[in-house]
Design a protein around this motif. Sequence first.
Motif, PDB file in Angstrom:
ATOM      1  N   ARG A 128       0.840  -1.204   0.000  1.00 29.08           N
ATOM      2  CA  ARG A 128       0.000   0.000   0.000  1.00 29.08           C
ATOM      3  C   ARG A 128       0.871   1.248   0.000  1.00 29.08           C
ATOM      4  N   ALA A 129       1.969   1.186   0.749  1.00 28.75           N
ATOM      5  CA  ALA A 129       2.852   2.353   0.828  1.00 28.75           C
ATOM      6  C   ALA A 129       3.470   2.678  -0.535  1.00 28.75           C
ATOM      7  N   LEU A 130       3.576   1.659  -1.416  1.00 26.60           N
ATOM      8  CA  LEU A 130       4.097   1.917  -2.766  1.00 26.60           C
ATOM      9  C   LEU A 130       3.067   2.621  -3.642  1.00 26.60           C
ATOM     10  N   GLY A 131       1.809   2.621  -3.182  1.00 28.47           N
ATOM     11  CA  GLY A 131       0.758   3.265  -3.965  1.00 28.47           C
ATOM     12  C   GLY A 131      -0.105   2.274  -4.730  1.00 28.47           C
ATOM     13  N   LEU A 132       0.009   0.991  -4.410  1.00 26.55           N
ATOM     14  CA  LEU A 132      -0.849   0.000  -5.064  1.00 26.55           C
ATOM     15  C   LEU A 132      -2.264   0.098  -4.496  1.00 26.55           C
ATOM     16  N   GLN A 136      -4.905  -4.389  -6.359  1.00 22.93           N
ATOM     17  CA  GLN A 136      -3.527  -4.718  -6.761  1.00 22.93           C
ATOM     18  C   GLN A 136      -2.762  -5.394  -5.621  1.00 22.93           C
ATOM     19  N   LEU A 140      -1.415  -8.931  -6.516  1.00 22.21           N
ATOM     20  CA  LEU A 140       0.021  -9.029  -6.793  1.00 22.21           C
ATOM     21  C   LEU A 140       0.836  -9.536  -5.605  1.00 22.21           C
TER      22      LEU A 140
ATOM     23  N   ALA B  92      -3.797   6.425  -2.878  1.00 20.11           N
ATOM     24  CA  ALA B  92      -2.770   5.568  -3.481  1.00 20.11           C
ATOM     25  C   ALA B  92      -1.764   6.416  -4.254  1.00 20.11           C
ATOM     26  N   ARG B  93      -2.267   7.429  -4.983  1.00 18.12           N
ATOM     27  CA  ARG B  93      -1.391   8.280  -5.781  1.00 18.12           C
ATOM     28  C   ARG B  93      -0.435   9.063  -4.873  1.00 18.12           C
ATOM     29  N   ALA B  96       2.278   6.939  -3.418  1.00 18.05           N
ATOM     30  CA  ALA B  96       3.342   6.627  -4.373  1.00 18.05           C
ATOM     31  C   ALA B  96       4.469   7.649  -4.285  1.00 18.05           C
ATOM     32  N   LEU B 119       8.291  -3.797  -8.995  1.00 19.14           N
ATOM     33  CA  LEU B 119       6.827  -3.880  -8.894  1.00 19.14           C
ATOM     34  C   LEU B 119       6.139  -2.520  -8.891  1.00 19.14           C
ATOM     35  N   GLY B 120       6.580  -1.634  -8.009  1.00 14.25           N
ATOM     36  CA  GLY B 120       5.941  -0.319  -7.896  1.00 14.25           C
ATOM     37  C   GLY B 120       5.996   0.476  -9.195  1.00 14.25           C
ATOM     38  N   LYS B 123       3.645  -1.252 -11.832  1.00 18.77           N
ATOM     39  CA  LYS B 123       2.197  -1.334 -11.599  1.00 18.77           C
ATOM     40  C   LYS B 123       1.578  -0.002 -11.189  1.00 18.77           C
ATOM     41  N   VAL B 124       2.360   0.872 -10.589  1.00 21.12           N
ATOM     42  CA  VAL B 124       1.804   2.161 -10.164  1.00 21.12           C
ATOM     43  C   VAL B 124       2.167   3.265 -11.156  1.00 21.12           C
ATOM     44  N   ARG B 126       3.345   2.683 -14.141  1.00 22.94           N
ATOM     45  CA  ARG B 126       3.121   2.196 -15.513  1.00 22.94           C
ATOM     46  C   ARG B 126       4.357   2.306 -16.391  1.00 22.94           C
ATOM     47  N   ARG B 168      13.664  -0.299  -3.089  1.00 21.39           N
ATOM     48  CA  ARG B 168      12.273  -0.441  -3.536  1.00 21.39           C
ATOM     49  C   ARG B 168      11.515   0.879  -3.362  1.00 21.39           C
ATOM     50  N   MET B 172      10.327   4.488  -6.662  1.00 17.10           N
ATOM     51  CA  MET B 172       9.118   5.258  -6.942  1.00 17.10           C
ATOM     52  C   MET B 172       9.416   6.746  -7.111  1.00 17.10           C
TER      53      MET B 172
END
Lengths: 223, 261
Positions: A128-132, A136, A140, B92-93, B96, B119-120, B123-124, B126, B168, B172
């Motif tokens: 969640r902290a990554l923004g998923l 997702q 994932l 979520a945005r 990120a 991954l980030g 998937k976030v 793009r 990781r 982002m």
Amino acid sequence: MFDFLDLQRYDLFGAFWVTAQLAVFSAIGSLVWGTILAGMRVSPVPLMRVFGTAYVNIVRNTPLTVIILFTSLGLFQTLGIAMGGESFKETNFRLAVLGLTAYTAAFVCEALRSGINTVPVGQAEAARALGLSFTQVLRLVVLPQAFRSVIAPLANVLIALTKNTTVAAAIGVAEAALLMKRMIENEAQVFLIGGIFALGFILLTLPTGLLLGWVSKRVAVKR
Amino acid sequence: MSDVPLTKAAEDAAPLAEDLVVLDSVNKHFGALHVLQDINLTIKRGEVVVVIGPSGSGKSTLCRAINRLETIDDGTITIDGEALPEEGRQLARLRADVGMVFQSFNLFAHKTVLQNVMLGPMKVRRRGKEEAEERARKLLDRVGVANQADKYPAQLSGGQQQRVAIARALAMEPKVMLFDEPTSALDPEMINEVLEVMKQLAREGMTMVVVTHEMGFARSAANRVVFMADGRVVEEAEPHQFFDNPKSDRAKDFLSKILHH
């Protein structure tokens, strides 16, 4: 001794083929629906959680016979939902798959939910902290690990499902149990006939259990 | 270690506000426990703020509240001029743009080190696979674990895992990095390799909020030390001032316990 086993008259392989088809279609259906239900039960939306919990508790505690009979008497004969089947045979088969799917999904959901609980909360937080987004995170990060940890319990559910397909006989699906009933009525060989059908089911379920047991060891997530 | 830009390019960051993270009268309760009491805190762009204090003082909760892993009861939290949204896509945005490093690493156990970092962005943000992989490899090289890229997290030491977790978060291209006790779960000999990476980040101008018990790091890398106790910010000062000449009794008491043994 096996004179009664007239394969011209009794389509043994055909009947087991229908059983296998019932099991495979219902397995696919219940894995998909069960996964969605598990997602609902851990969702942040209260309404979804309530629905998931209510569904599982109602369906899991209703006898399968009642559910299967309801699909035929309730959905088809009363409400006229034929599931796109062109004949009674086709309709009954599809209704049976629907009933088995609806029932088995509740067990798939609970097995999967116990798997979700094995995934450390921190990993979901990191995702969640990554923004998923929630879906997702589930798709994932959480579910791939949850599935791997519940393959053995899922094998139990699939074996139970294979044997539960016999209930479809109640709405006239020409699967193994229906043929067995007819053979026992016609031939005076209850032990042999019972033995043959038991063996048939073991041949269907044993490889499933062995295969999935092997898979579960292969894909276990190291922590 | 190669040189990878960590913050966003200057052109898309045009009119920069000075204050990147602003907490205004933030309150939170865990049941009867008032864990955050009227917290006011401003973190400027490029600033390294170290939050210290005794266990249970609310410093981790504060850190987690900044990207809403903990909800707050009242008050506002603003990141780069934008109030923290409630839930959903906007949240979520915003997350990120806020990198987070946890005490227990929290790497995805079923993915390789490289996949964890990719991954980030894929998937976030793009990003394409090749672009994401190239950047991930550079970042892993930067934190010194490039040769572990194809291993799974469980095969790495704690210090290596934490450095992967930093990579990781950096993948982002965050505006600010939050560190929630990043070295507390590490063996003593692995603490330094993680602190080194963090110090380098600080030197490069990354905005950082670091909750830690590493006083050496606070002294050498922080622009400002925030001392918390019982859910309140008790003292805020530059590191040398705080450590050499603490004003509050609570801070004096805390420092006397940890610095002389």
